[in-house]
Design an enzyme around this catalytic site. Structure first.
Site, PDB file in Angstrom:
ATOM      1  N   CYS D  44     -31.040  17.020 -18.594  1.00 40.51           N
ATOM      2  CA  CYS D  44     -29.636  16.618 -18.618  1.00 40.51           C
ATOM      3  C   CYS D  44     -29.415  15.600 -19.737  1.00 40.51           C
ATOM      4  O   CYS D  44     -30.333  14.891 -20.147  1.00 40.51           O
ATOM      5  CB  CYS D  44     -29.270  16.005 -17.268  1.00 40.51           C
ATOM      6  SG  CYS D  44     -27.529  15.495 -17.136  1.00 40.51           S
ATOM      7  N   ASP D  46     -28.011  12.946 -19.468  1.00 38.69           N
ATOM      8  CA  ASP D  46     -27.883  11.612 -18.866  1.00 38.69           C
ATOM      9  C   ASP D  46     -28.787  10.589 -19.547  1.00 38.69           C
ATOM     10  O   ASP D  46     -29.967  10.849 -19.797  1.00 38.69           O
ATOM     11  CB  ASP D  46     -28.217  11.710 -17.368  1.00 38.69           C
ATOM     12  CG  ASP D  46     -27.750  10.488 -16.607  1.00 38.69           C
ATOM     13  OD1 ASP D  46     -28.300   9.379 -16.843  1.00 38.69           O
ATOM     14  OD2 ASP D  46     -26.825  10.629 -15.792  1.00 38.69           O
ATOM     15  N   ARG D  48     -30.110   8.078 -18.449  1.00 39.14           N
ATOM     16  CA  ARG D  48     -31.138   7.481 -17.590  1.00 39.14           C
ATOM     17  C   ARG D  48     -32.291   8.439 -17.325  1.00 39.14           C
ATOM     18  O   ARG D  48     -33.201   8.127 -16.542  1.00 39.14           O
ATOM     19  CB  ARG D  48     -30.495   7.073 -16.252  1.00 39.14           C
ATOM     20  CG  ARG D  48     -29.332   6.122 -16.419  1.00 39.14           C
ATOM     21  CD  ARG D  48     -28.477   6.068 -15.157  1.00 39.14           C
ATOM     22  NE  ARG D  48     -27.833   7.363 -14.900  1.00 39.14           N
ATOM     23  CZ  ARG D  48     -27.016   7.633 -13.869  1.00 39.14           C
ATOM     24  NH1 ARG D  48     -26.748   6.675 -12.974  1.00 39.14           N
ATOM     25  NH2 ARG D  48     -26.482   8.823 -13.702  1.00 39.14           N
ATOM     26  N   HIS D 105     -31.876  15.642 -11.981  1.00 39.99           N
ATOM     27  CA  HIS D 105     -32.066  14.232 -11.606  1.00 39.99           C
ATOM     28  C   HIS D 105     -30.965  13.785 -10.642  1.00 39.99           C
ATOM     29  O   HIS D 105     -29.914  14.449 -10.531  1.00 39.99           O
ATOM     30  CB  HIS D 105     -32.044  13.348 -12.854  1.00 39.99           C
ATOM     31  CG  HIS D 105     -30.709  13.302 -13.520  1.00 39.99           C
ATOM     32  ND1 HIS D 105     -29.775  12.328 -13.257  1.00 39.99           N
ATOM     33  CD2 HIS D 105     -30.130  14.148 -14.402  1.00 39.99           C
ATOM     34  CE1 HIS D 105     -28.679  12.561 -13.984  1.00 39.99           C
ATOM     35  NE2 HIS D 105     -28.871  13.660 -14.697  1.00 39.99           N
ATOM     36  N   CYS D 108     -26.352  12.811 -10.793  1.00 42.23           N
ATOM     37  CA  CYS D 108     -25.924  13.552 -11.978  1.00 42.23           C
ATOM     38  C   CYS D 108     -24.401  13.701 -11.982  1.00 42.23           C
ATOM     39  O   CYS D 108     -23.801  14.245 -11.054  1.00 42.23           O
ATOM     40  CB  CYS D 108     -26.584  14.938 -11.991  1.00 42.23           C
ATOM     41  SG  CYS D 108     -26.042  15.966 -13.384  1.00 42.23           S
TER      42      CYS D 108
END
Lengths: 218, 218, 218, 218
Positions: D44, D46, D48, D105, D108
Site C-alpha cells: 500500500c 501508506d 507507515r 496493513h 488502511c
C-alpha cells in the site's frame, strides 16, 4: 578499455582536493556568470611553456590559443576551418578582451623545423612543413646567415615570429578596428625555459626586455 | 608603449620566486634535453579550463593544443595552413606521444554557438560559424530536441563533440597507424567547471564517468 | 503450504527487535492518529531504488506510489480503475500533502524498454508495451539519436520522463488547483544507483543538479 | 524555485554518508549486473507501511508495486494504461521473480473508504471511488454486518482484500502458468502498524498467523 593516463588522474585528484577545494566559489561563479577574461594569449603547444603556470593565473583570467610556434596566420575569410582565426574572433568579438599577448619561448621545436635547411616531412601530408611555411621568408633570411650561431638564429627567429604574428593580427579587420579605437592592445612576450625568464616586447622598438619587479621596500 | 597586463607581470614574478625557484633544475634539464611529454592534449581556449591547472601537471608533461571547443578537423592534406593538424603531426611523429586526450568542458561557448538556432556572425568572415560547422550534423540533431533542457542539450553536444574529435583523429593515417600498432591510445575527458569534476570517457562505450579513487574491489 | 520467503521473515524479526523496538511509540501514535505525511512520492518498482532507503525516512513521512518507470498518466476521469490517479487523489485530497516528488533512477528497465527499437511483448497482453507507450513521442526523439551512447540515451529519457510526469500531474484539476493556490509544490529527482547520487530537478530550468551540502556563500 | 523538501535532502545526505558508504560495492554491482530480485511485493502507498523498512531488506531484494490498498485488478488485456498489471508483467516475465507477496496493513485508508456507507468523491473524477469499487462485493458483505465492530470490519476487509488480490493474480495467464509450473509461489501478509506485528497468510487455509522466530539456543 585502454587506461587513461594515471598521472592525469592523480593530478586531477590533487587539484580537486586542493585548488578546487579552496577556489570552488570562484569556479561556481565563473560557471554561472560565464568567462570574462581581460586577455587572450597565443602560446605554443610546448609542454614546457604553459601560460597558466608561467603567469601563475587562476581560472577565468586567460583565454588561450595554443598551436605550434604560437603563429597567427594572415586574415583569410574563405569559409574554411580556421582554428586560430576563429578563436581570435571569439575572443575579440564575443569576449571583448582588452589585450592580446603573443608568447613565444626558447628551444621551440617548430622554429627549429623552420630553420632546418633540409627538412623531412613528418608525414606524407607534411602539415608542419606547411604550417611553418608561414614563416618562410623570415626563416630563410635567418637560416642563411652563417655569421650567427645556431642558438642565435633560433632565438632571432623565435622573436621575429612573435613580431610576424603581431603584424598578422592587424590584418584582421575586427582586431585592427578595436586597436584603432583603443579598446584592444597587442603585446609580445618570450619565455626562456632554461632560465625561467620572461622577456616582454617593447611595442615601439620591438625589443625584448625583462620586466623589473617593483621592489617594495619594507 | 601600451602597458603589458600588470596581472601577468605580477603572476610571473610569483612564478619566478616560487615554482621556478624550486623546479629550476627540472626546467634546465628540460631545456637541454628537449621535451618528451607522454601525452598530447587537445583542449578548449576557455579561460576556466586550463589543462595544466586541472591536472596539476608540471613542465614537460603535457603537449597542449587549444582551440575553440577542442575540435579536431578531419584529415585534409591539402597544403593549406592547418593549425590543429600540424600540432597533431608534431606531437605524434616528432615527439611520439603515447596518449592523446581530447578534453571538453561544461558551459563551452563554442558548443553554445553551434546550438544557436539563429546564429549571428561575430564578424563578416564568420570564422566561428565556419569552425563550428564541423559539428553541424551533430548539433542539429540535438538542437531540435525540445524535450531536453538547454543545459542538457549543451552537455550532450559537448560530449558528442569529444567523440566526434576522437573519430576524426583516426582519419589521420599517422594516428591510425600508431593506434593500430599499440604505440598510441586515444582518450576523452570532460571537465565540469562549476563542480570541478572530471569525467573520463570509457573508450568502449563512449560514456563519461568520474574516476573513483580508492575503490576496493571485493 | 508454500514457504513464505525466509529472508523476509528474518528481515522482519530484525526490524521488530531493532527499529520497531526503538520506534514503537511513534508507530502507536501513527496508528492512532492516522498518517499525515507532508510528501507524496512517485517512484519506480525497481528493487534498487527504494525511496525510504534513499531518503532514510521513518514511518509516517512519505506516501509512496511505485509503478514501472515512475510514470504519471494524463488525467482520464473515465470511471475505469486508475491505480496511480487514485493514489494521487487520495494523497492530495484526503491527506493534503504539501509536496509531490517524482523520482526516477538510472538503469531503469522500463525506460530501457521504451528505447528498444524492436520490443517484444513480454506476454500476449503486452502490458509493459502499452504502459511505456505513454512515453512514446519522447522515446522516439531520443532513441533515434545515433550520436548519443546507449547510456546517454537512457539517462536522457529517464530525465525527460520525470518532466513528462510532472507535466501530466498538472492536468489533474485538483493538483493544478492546489499548486496554483500555493498549497502544493511539485518536484523532480533522479537517483544514480551505481554512484548513490541524488540529483534534484531545478523546477525553473528542468535541469538536474546534485544538492550540495554546506556551501558557504561569500 | 520552490524548495525541495529539506527532510529528504537531509535524509539523503545521511544515507549517502552511512548506508551507501558501506554498501557501495553492492550498489555498483547491482547497477552493472542489473536487478535480479527473488520477490515482487504489492504493498500500500501508506506512509507507515514501507516494505523495505518492515522487512529490513537491502537494495536489489524486493521489486515493489505500491498502490492504494495493495490491490491487484483482474486481467484486462485491452491496450489501456495498466500500472499494476504492467509491473506484474515486468516482474514475472522479465525479472522472473520466484515469489509474489501481497502485503496489506492495519488502519488502511483505502479499505476504510471502501467500508464507508456514504462515500463522498474526493474529486469530481472520483478516482478512489472507482479504484475501491474493485472490492465492492466483498466490502458490501462486510460493511452491512452490524454484528462486527468497526475495527473488526476494517481488519476483515483488509484480509479479504489480500485474498481477493491473490485470486486476481491467478487470472493473469503468465502468472497462472508460472505458478502451475512451480516457478512462482504467491503469498499474503498483513502488517499491524500499532503493534509492529507481521501476520503471514497460510495459503491452504487463508488464515493469518504470526511467524515464530527460530530461536537458536546459544
Amino acid at each position: 578499455m585502454s587506461a587513461f593516463p594515471q598521472f592525469l588522474i592523480d593530478g586531477y585528484h590533487h587539484f580537486a582536493a586542493n585548488r578546487y577545494e579552496t577556489e570552488q566559489t570562484r569556479y561556481r561563479k565563473l560557471a554561472e556568470a560565464g568567462q570574462k577574461p581581460s586577455t587572450l594569449l597565443i602560446g605554443c603547444c610546448d609542454s614546457r611553456a604553459a601560460p597558466e603556470t608561467i603567469f601563475d593565473v587562476g581560472p577565468g583570467e586567460l583565454f588561450v590559443i595554443r598551436n605550434v610556434a604560437n603563429l597567427v596566420p594572415p586574415y583569410e575569410p574563405d569559409a574554411q576551418y580556421h582554428s586560430t582565426s576563429s578563436a581570435l574572433e571569439f575572443g575579440v568579438r564575443a569576449l571583448e578582451v582588452q589585450h592580446i599577448v603573443v608568447m613565444g619561448h626558447g628551444r621551440c621545436g617548430g622554429i627549429g623545423a623552420a630553420l632546418d635547411s633540409n627538412p623531412q616531412p613528418l608525414s606524407p601530408g607534411d602539415f608542419i612543413g606547411n604550417w611553418m611555411r608561414l614563416l618562410k621568408p623570415s626563416a630563410e633570411s635567418i637560416a642563411g646567415n652563417e655569421l650567427m650561431t645556431p642558438a642565435e638564429r633560433q632565438t632571432a627567429l623565435e622573436r621575429i615570429s612573435i613580431r610576424f604574428s603581431l603584424r598578422n593580427l592587424l590584418t584582421f579587420p575586427f582586431i585592427e578596428e578595436a586597436v584603432s579605437a583603443g579598446r584592444l592592445t597587442l603585446h609580445g612576450a618570450w619565455f626562456d625555459i632554461a632560465l625561467g625568464e620572461l622577456w616582454i616586447m617593447n611595442d615601439e622598438t620591438g625589443d625584448f626586455i625583462r620586466p623589473v619587479p617593483d621592489v617594495t621596500p619594507e
